[in-house]
Design an enzyme around this catalytic site. Structure first.
Site, PDB file in Angstrom:
ATOM      1  N   CYS A  72       0.814  -1.214   0.000  1.00  0.00           N
ATOM      2  CA  CYS A  72       0.000   0.000   0.000  1.00  0.00           C
ATOM      3  C   CYS A  72       0.848   1.264   0.000  1.00  0.00           C
ATOM      4  CB  CYS A  72      -0.958   0.000   1.181  1.00  0.00           C
ATOM      5  SG  CYS A  72      -0.156  -0.229   2.788  1.00  0.00           S
ATOM      6  N   HIS A 130      -1.224   0.396   7.358  1.00  0.00           N
ATOM      7  CA  HIS A 130      -1.907   0.648   6.096  1.00  0.00           C
ATOM      8  C   HIS A 130      -1.615   2.089   5.685  1.00  0.00           C
ATOM      9  CE1 HIS A 130      -4.529  -0.154   2.812  1.00  0.00           C
ATOM     10  NE2 HIS A 130      -5.439   0.739   3.166  1.00  0.00           N
ATOM     11  N   ASP A 144      -8.234   4.952  -1.494  1.00  0.00           N
ATOM     12  CA  ASP A 144      -7.697   3.703  -0.952  1.00  0.00           C
ATOM     13  C   ASP A 144      -8.061   2.573  -1.906  1.00  0.00           C
ATOM     14  OD1 ASP A 144      -6.878   1.500   0.455  1.00  0.00           O
ATOM     15  OD2 ASP A 144      -8.124   1.864   2.214  1.00  0.00           O
TER      16      ASP A 144
END
Length: 221
Positions: free
Chosen positions: A44, A99, A114
């Site tokens: 991520c 994250h 996201d």
């Protein structure tokens, strides 16, 4: 990033899921459509770095100054997030070690980009906070999320990762790495742990708890 399988049998009580109601007629054209973004599962931080690089290349300084890269983690590296594509559970819960998301903030409106959530790309910060983060008053301390918020220009010039955190003790990849070379900056080839850490010893951006994070982006749950 990697995930845990359970919340140590601790039941988390949450409010109702937010509906995905983002009005896309008001979405700024700062990043490509989700289908056109560079994406690698479990990386991520690099996915967001690529989004940030796109913002810097394609947008004016005025627009790019409204964008932030946000690392979500805590001291125990156990952060529960819901509505995650990687989950096989009914509520789509994953307990990540960390994250990373991209946030666009203008006036009273904040949007979250996201690529790992089932919500729209983007969704409003209020939708994301309600559906993915949730009320943490019932959470054990070890699961409470902290947020390191970094302006995109700063993130692009200071972040580096050689991906060694994604290699296990046997030298095997925990998840296949991106096909492009690792990200480095002028003074480092690997400082990702400084960004994941929520210690004030590291001066990347600013660190907030959940209530302060929501206040910064003018969101009330």
């Amino acid at each position: 990033m990697s995930s845990s399988k359970a919340l140590d049998s601790y039941r988390i009580v949450r409010g109702p899921m937010a509906l995905d109601v983002t009005d896309h007629s008001y979405v700024p054209n700062v990043v490509p459509a989700a289908s056109q973004c560079i994406y690698t599962a479990c990386y991520c931080e690099e996915n967001v770095w690529k989004l940030a690089a796109y913002v810097k290349e394609k947008c004016s300084l005025k627009e790019s100054s409204k964008c932030y890269c946000v690392f979500i983690s805590n001291k125990s590296k156990k952060i529960p997030l819901w509505r995650q594509k990687a989950s096989k559970d009914a509520d789509r819960l994953v307990v990540w070690d960390y994250h990373v998301i991209l946030v666009y903030h203008e006036g009273r409106e904040s949007l979250v980009f996201d690529l790992d959530t089932e919500l729209s790309f983007p969704c409003t910060m209020k939708e994301y906070a309600t559906a993915c983060i949730g009320d943490e008053r019932t959470l054990k301390e070890e699961y409470r999320r902290m947020f390191r918020v970094i302006p995109v220009e700063e993130f692009l010039s200071t972040f580096a990762s050689d991906r060694s955190h994604m290699v296990n003790e046997k030298g095997e990849w925990l998840a296949p790495p991106p096909q492009y070379p690792p990200i480095s900056c002028n003074h480092s080839t690997n400082n990702i742990e400084e960004f994941i850490s929520m210690s004030s010893d590291f001066k990347h951006g600013q660190v907030f708890n959940l209530s302060a994070f929501l206040e910064k982006f003018q969101v009330k749950l």
